[in-house]
Scaffold this active site. Sequence first.
Site, short mmCIF file in Angstrom:
data_model
loop_
_atom_site.label_atom_id
_atom_site.label_comp_id
_atom_site.label_asym_id
_atom_site.label_seq_id
_atom_site.Cartn_x
_atom_site.Cartn_y
_atom_site.Cartn_z
N LYS B 23 0.83 -1.20 0.00
CA LYS B 23 0.00 0.00 0.00
C LYS B 23 0.87 1.25 0.00
O LYS B 23 0.69 2.17 -0.82
CB LYS B 23 -0.90 -0.03 1.24
CG LYS B 23 -2.04 0.96 1.19
CD LYS B 23 -2.97 0.73 2.39
CE LYS B 23 -3.74 -0.58 2.26
NZ LYS B 23 -4.25 -1.08 3.53
N ARG B 93 -3.12 2.78 8.31
CA ARG B 93 -3.48 1.51 7.68
C ARG B 93 -2.26 0.58 7.62
O ARG B 93 -1.13 1.02 7.48
CB ARG B 93 -4.01 1.76 6.27
CG ARG B 93 -5.20 2.67 6.28
CD ARG B 93 -5.52 3.18 4.88
NE ARG B 93 -6.64 2.45 4.30
CZ ARG B 93 -7.16 2.74 3.13
NH1 ARG B 93 -6.65 3.72 2.38
NH2 ARG B 93 -8.17 2.06 2.66
N GLY B 102 -6.62 -10.97 7.36
CA GLY B 102 -6.43 -11.37 8.75
C GLY B 102 -5.67 -10.35 9.55
O GLY B 102 -5.54 -10.46 10.77
N MET B 104 -4.97 -6.41 10.99
CA MET B 104 -5.66 -5.16 11.31
C MET B 104 -5.57 -4.26 10.10
O MET B 104 -4.55 -4.22 9.41
CB MET B 104 -4.94 -4.54 12.50
CG MET B 104 -5.29 -3.13 12.80
SD MET B 104 -4.39 -1.97 11.71
CE MET B 104 -4.83 -0.43 12.42
N ARG B 335 -4.10 -0.85 -6.59
CA ARG B 335 -3.46 -2.17 -6.55
C ARG B 335 -3.99 -2.99 -7.73
O ARG B 335 -4.98 -2.61 -8.36
CB ARG B 335 -3.77 -2.88 -5.24
CG ARG B 335 -5.25 -3.06 -5.01
CD ARG B 335 -5.55 -3.71 -3.68
NE ARG B 335 -6.98 -3.71 -3.42
CZ ARG B 335 -7.55 -4.07 -2.27
NH1 ARG B 335 -6.78 -4.43 -1.26
NH2 ARG B 335 -8.85 -4.06 -2.11
N HIS B 453 -8.62 -43.14 -4.42
CA HIS B 453 -8.76 -43.75 -5.73
C HIS B 453 -9.74 -42.98 -6.61
O HIS B 453 -9.44 -42.62 -7.74
CB HIS B 453 -9.24 -45.20 -5.57
CG HIS B 453 -9.45 -45.92 -6.86
ND1 HIS B 453 -10.68 -46.00 -7.47
CD2 HIS B 453 -8.57 -46.53 -7.69
CE1 HIS B 453 -10.55 -46.66 -8.60
NE2 HIS B 453 -9.28 -47.01 -8.76
N SER B 761 11.49 -41.35 -13.32
CA SER B 761 10.23 -40.61 -13.20
C SER B 761 9.83 -40.63 -11.74
O SER B 761 9.65 -41.71 -11.16
CB SER B 761 9.16 -41.25 -14.07
OG SER B 761 7.95 -40.57 -13.89
N CYS B 828 5.65 -37.98 -12.43
CA CYS B 828 4.35 -38.44 -12.88
C CYS B 828 3.37 -38.60 -11.73
O CYS B 828 2.33 -39.21 -11.88
CB CYS B 828 4.47 -39.74 -13.68
SG CYS B 828 5.07 -41.12 -12.70
N TYR B 848 10.63 -32.79 -17.54
CA TYR B 848 9.21 -32.67 -17.86
C TYR B 848 8.37 -32.91 -16.62
O TYR B 848 8.85 -33.48 -15.63
CB TYR B 848 8.79 -33.64 -18.97
CG TYR B 848 8.82 -35.10 -18.56
CD1 TYR B 848 7.70 -35.69 -17.97
CD2 TYR B 848 9.96 -35.87 -18.74
CE1 TYR B 848 7.73 -37.01 -17.58
CE2 TYR B 848 9.99 -37.19 -18.35
CZ TYR B 848 8.87 -37.76 -17.76
OH TYR B 848 8.90 -39.07 -17.35
#
Lengths: 867, 867
Positions: B23, B93, B102, B104, B335, B453, B761, B828, B848
Amino acid sequence: MNKQFVYLFSEGSAKMRNTLGGKGANLAEMTRLNLPVPQGFIVSTDACNDYYDNDGKMSDDIISQVNKNMKSLEKITRKNFNSNDNPLLVSVRSGARASMPGMMDTVLNLGLNDEVAAAMAKTNARLAYDSYRRLIQMFADVAQGVDKKHFDVVIDTIVDDQKVETDHDLSVEALQEVVLRYKEVYQREVGEQFPQDPQVQLLQSIEAVFKSWENPRAKYYRKLNSIPDSWGTAVTIQEMVFGNMGEGCATGVAFSRNPATGTKELYGEFLFDAQGEDVVAGTHTPLPISKLKEEMPDQYNEFLEIAELLEKHYHDMQDMEFTIENYKLYILQTRSGKRTAQAAVKIANDLFKEGVISKQEAIDSLDLDIIDGLLHPQFQLEALAKVEPIASGLPASPGAASGLIVFDAKKAVEYSEKGRPIILVRMETSPEDIEGMHLSSGILTARGGMTSHAAVVARGMGKSCIVGSTDLRVYDDYVMIKDRKFFEGDQISIDGGTGFVYEGQIETQSVAIGEDFDNILQWSDEIADLKVYTNADSSAEIQMALDFGAKGVGLVRTEHMFFEADRIRAVREMILSTNQMQREVALSKILPIQRDDFEKIFRTVRELPVTIRYLDPPLHEFMPTTTQDIEELADVMGMSVHEIRDTIRSLHEFNPMMGHRGCRLAITYPEIALMQTQAIIEAAINVTKELGGVVLQPEIMIPLVGDVEEFNYLARQVKTLANELIEKANVDVHYTVGTMIELPRACILADEIAKEADFFSFGTNDLTQMTYGFSRDDAGGFLKSYYDLNIYAKDPFSTLDTKGVGELIKIAINKARAIKPDLKIGICGEHGGDPASIAFFKEVGMNYVSCSPFRVPIARISLARDK
Amino acid sequence: MNKQFVYLFSEGSAKMRNTLGGKGANLAEMTRLNLPVPQGFIVSTDACNDYYDNDGKMSDDIISQVNKNMKSLEKITRKNFNSNDNPLLVSVRSGARASMPGMMDTVLNLGLNDEVAAAMAKTNARLAYDSYRRLIQMFADVAQGVDKKHFDVVIDTIVDDQKVETDHDLSVEALQEVVLRYKEVYQREVGEQFPQDPQVQLLQSIEAVFKSWENPRAKYYRKLNSIPDSWGTAVTIQEMVFGNMGEGCATGVAFSRNPATGTKELYGEFLFDAQGEDVVAGTHTPLPISKLKEEMPDQYNEFLEIAELLEKHYHDMQDMEFTIENYKLYILQTRSGKRTAQAAVKIANDLFKEGVISKQEAIDSLDLDIIDGLLHPQFQLEALAKVEPIASGLPASPGAASGLIVFDAKKAVEYSEKGRPIILVRMETSPEDIEGMHLSSGILTARGGMTSHAAVVARGMGKSCIVGSTDLRVYDDYVMIKDRKFFEGDQISIDGGTGFVYEGQIETQSVAIGEDFDNILQWSDEIADLKVYTNADSSAEIQMALDFGAKGVGLVRTEHMFFEADRIRAVREMILSTNQMQREVALSKILPIQRDDFEKIFRTVRELPVTIRYLDPPLHEFMPTTTQDIEELADVMGMSVHEIRDTIRSLHEFNPMMGHRGCRLAITYPEIALMQTQAIIEAAINVTKELGGVVLQPEIMIPLVGDVEEFNYLARQVKTLANELIEKANVDVHYTVGTMIELPRACILADEIAKEADFFSFGTNDLTQMTYGFSRDDAGGFLKSYYDLNIYAKDPFSTLDTKGVGELIKIAINKARAIKPDLKIGICGEHGGDPASIAFFKEVGMNYVSCSPFRVPIARISLARDK
């Protein structure tokens, strides 16, 4: 200058074991000591490695060094290799750094061929052809892999034809016939003629020894014993001397002390007019060494002097081979001798008293696998000799036991009230069986592995136990052992050290711990830096461990306290509670009983540290499993069977090992941990007041922590309550709060946890399970294949996997000590009693190892060992 | 010189976000841009940290810097703090580096007290007392934790007494009464008078902001978002301007573009004659921003220009607060604005086209959690607004679905043959349900977690799925949802993105992937170094993933192929075989079916790499569970029910997750692995011939390897067979043999394994289970407590635990690459589709990531992100 690959005996010494192998180094050493050793040379382990580096080819350099040394040997012996004129025959033997079964061993009489034999026959025809036929057979076996049986057929036929008793009685002509036929067998089996060139015989034999380094049996043995492939083997080439030249000839083996009792006396056997292999082959009955004293006292006395000299020189009892050729004594080999547990302990003591060895050497001389037998009752050997086992299983906890078969804990109570010894026979055991196990002399199960519930608990109790006997099928009121039925009350005997089951009763004998063994333990404690604690769940077990020399208690499993008859009902009431208040009411019934347990424990351990682990197993383990028990519980609790089954179902887990247990239980039900805290601290306060002047050291251990926040959440609550109670009572109780490190994540994040915990205790059972990703209860299904296929050499639940699990332990200790250099670190898994694992725990800098009471002496010795 | 703890707006800039908070930095930046910002100063995050380092005390240095800056502010504004003469009022602020719920938030009108209010009242009495009462209430809340309700009671009473509509209509006298009564409430609740000294108000407010950094909600939010505690918060003190001074006054909030659609237009709302809090409080109905254009066109146009300027300056759509005081426009805050998925994608595209942002910025601007919604059907909002959920569960796989309830696969077939959409409702699913799941529009289960599952398979299929709905009890032919029964054929709707279950049918809408989104994906691929593969088990799923832009298949689970109706019988026959020959006969029946599966897969992937995992689950998963199915099987197999039950019993494991599965199966039954090898290689040969000129790249993956010898044993056999087949067929197939790294031991020994394996993997599901030591199926019992107690912030099965599991992955990659620098490494596990986890995989150097088809677009974007 070229690298030296070949050494004359006179160029080596015992220190060159790595290069010359054990056998070669000892021959060189005896040469240095001017003992009567037939001379020779050694092709070194470097040559073996060079051979493999060259894709299995012996380099010209090595061949030329072999030839050069053979020339030297000719000069030394004044004999000629590959010559009819005073021919030099040699033996070729393998010799690695460590004694290694499974490797090619010996070719004798090398250097003989048709011509040399004929020349030699002019002096001693029997010797010439007998030696020649032995060479052909041994060379065929060793260099060409021809099975001995092809030759045995031949000699058996000729012995029969000649109508004589043994090959020893064959005439020279018959022996010549044997040689002829042996050469035919060789040609048939190998596809080429037996090599007449001694040079070829020699090089092929050396190569055969090199090759045997890589045969499967040798490789497996190395894996099993962590011997690196890179060691290689050496090859010893030694002048033959002949114990089979007739009169004035003999050959034998002897120990410098009695290997069964340890008594200081020459102990061995020999044969007149024979070659070494005859003594061990069992085809001829050898004579006791005392007979040699009578018949050849000079040679006997010379041998005795040499034996004493070698013992002093090597600082150990020796196992020697000798040959007498024409009344001249030769020593062919010496090495440390194998011995029984009793002998080992006595010899270690005697050699120390004689000033031959130090305390450290005495400790290092013991084979701990054998020593373990000292601590448990054994069957009397004469009685055992008369019976055959009716079944076998895994030898889970050593010791011999006889008793009446019972199938459940209730019957165990009945029989033991009548003072009858019993053997508990079960499909597998569960925590419900604890009481029955306590009352039994031995435990026998059809299922489970070396670290199954039965095995672990039995070892803890020091009871004889056999598990996983696939010869058994256990039913409610009888057991099928192979195809025979045995009923309750039938008598059986089990040997938990060998895994054999016998019918009927067999007399047992206790092998008391004598003064000699006590000395060893005392010396061990003087030397060891680490302490030995014990894993024990009751004051009786703890007392036993203290008697065995434990210096603290590394693991009290509180769950075992929950199973006994007077409290299991309250435990189940707690589990069936539907809210915290009900649960607290149930816990308040358990509290005084637990407090009483802890008071007994504190009275026993006094100011020694005692690590108490909070409730660990999943709650469903405490619930009944049979319909009858469920109905009983429903009755007692005023609930319906349906409701109880519902609770049991809701507690069901797919993978209980990875479920709601350990600190996870305490986090969801903190009142359990608080009840245990209250019981421990109040017990400590009471006992402190009672004893006066003793400061107790309870160590509260939170199990299965994987994240420091789990520990913090519980430690905060435990400490708040404990401090409140201690402050109110105004007594001095030194309690600490630490954790078990038994999850891979706890190892990786050990630094964060170390910041908060007062101590670490490695739970290597669970850590092994999680690191490998298999449970010890389920691994039986495939581990057998793993051993058969040589994928694993050892059971990682018995001997710590130092490469994998051990690496995690190292990571954890390094991270933890970086944060808190003086953190108290121990191990309370099953591995705490295993010598090989203990060597690792010492190396990584733990403060103590904790094991079951009966393993305490073994652990004490292990910690002092320098090898 | 002392450290600077306090900064005037004119001393800062957007770059100083770490010191000034979001801010404050934006206010400083706007000051630099000469925008009409009420001036002020910022107490920095360093001051916050200093405060905590000093045990919660503000140092004299900080206090004196605050006072000095207040003096400067007086000069800048030409007003006086704590004075009756032209009084300076300020807002206080909080402002951390990242926006943090959360904490002030705001105190307005600070500087007022009885005297200043009275002085101000001379000019504008309403403003003075209205502002004063707001100050008292906000200060009491923020600095003293007094609940707002105590003040609401007072004002509601006075509004009632005065018979007016709202507090806005209160007279000056009534407002004075409110102030008086508010001060009484303050005195009563706090125990001391409302501080009349503005200096005290200021310092206490600053301290209150500092303190709120450590309140539990803020701490939890930080943990959840991995925000370090050390960041601290800044405090902004800014001159008050008043939108509530009457005529020519207004206050409001607006976005620079439409946050719902992305259209380029000023979008917001405002109130005439009000203070900022009124706009958001909901007590007054604000007007659309277009109204401002009508009423105050000059101010509107000025605001529009500023909005455009800020967008260009910040490279992002802005969310701004403004106030108009006496026709003068002030910007109070700016913002980046929150937006819907559609808006986000459109704005990113438009800003790129306008030349405002780069492709990288476009990609980084997207909130991927929201974007995920783009890929699945959603309920129509109007329809959804009319219904209430009847139950809720865990949102396991996003997407909305309506259909008829069915309880098993058989019924699923029946209904879908009639073309009816269905929702499969189960207690939990097992591999047997695969076919039923395939046919359903959505899946709803009573049990299981986010990685159960049902959840895993549903995500793989891209089906809507809710799991673990504790509102359900599922019986054979009906389901209790809370206290109502629903039968087969009843209609329900489920939203797998929110976890809500509704009665009846709700219209859905597909949100098609448009050109804008395609652009983002294209740009992502241009930027990303890593590739995205997919986890998919059939050619249909693979095709879907390829359409989503997958560049290969990272995981084909072959076990799913074993469950379909035409082959499960042969699979069971294999399991019931008592010897290898019987087993091979059964396998020979499965072979052609598997080969056919693989042919379809190869035709789909063509030359892309496709990683095929060998059979992984324990065999008991393939056996029937119900009596009926067992009887059917007995009938078909010509065996007794008893025999089949015996086999099922013998396959039982205590902890199947840690049992006889993965490569352990293949080691005990190599014929299974060989059948799979034959099926893969023959399929590859056939498809190669069929397609011509395409070189296939099957990657054979051996699961659950923990020791290199396991890998070697299997790889040797697989390669021998594969090479034989390929050589015979004489075609070009580029197959490799690698392994899954999913056990802690495999990580620790990755160097040994890397020597032999062609690729790695990471199976992060199992690796997470083993590292934490809990199974995802059983963790539900305690993980809820863990979240409630803030022990865990995140589900380690959803977002990779980088500290623990991630450390093991790093160890493994470092060890493996040290041996084989170009080893292909991927992931994977389920984490392959999670943006936070993907950031980690990128960092540790994988090649990957592989995820379920519907996550492929998210993964592509994640890989391109620079944040």
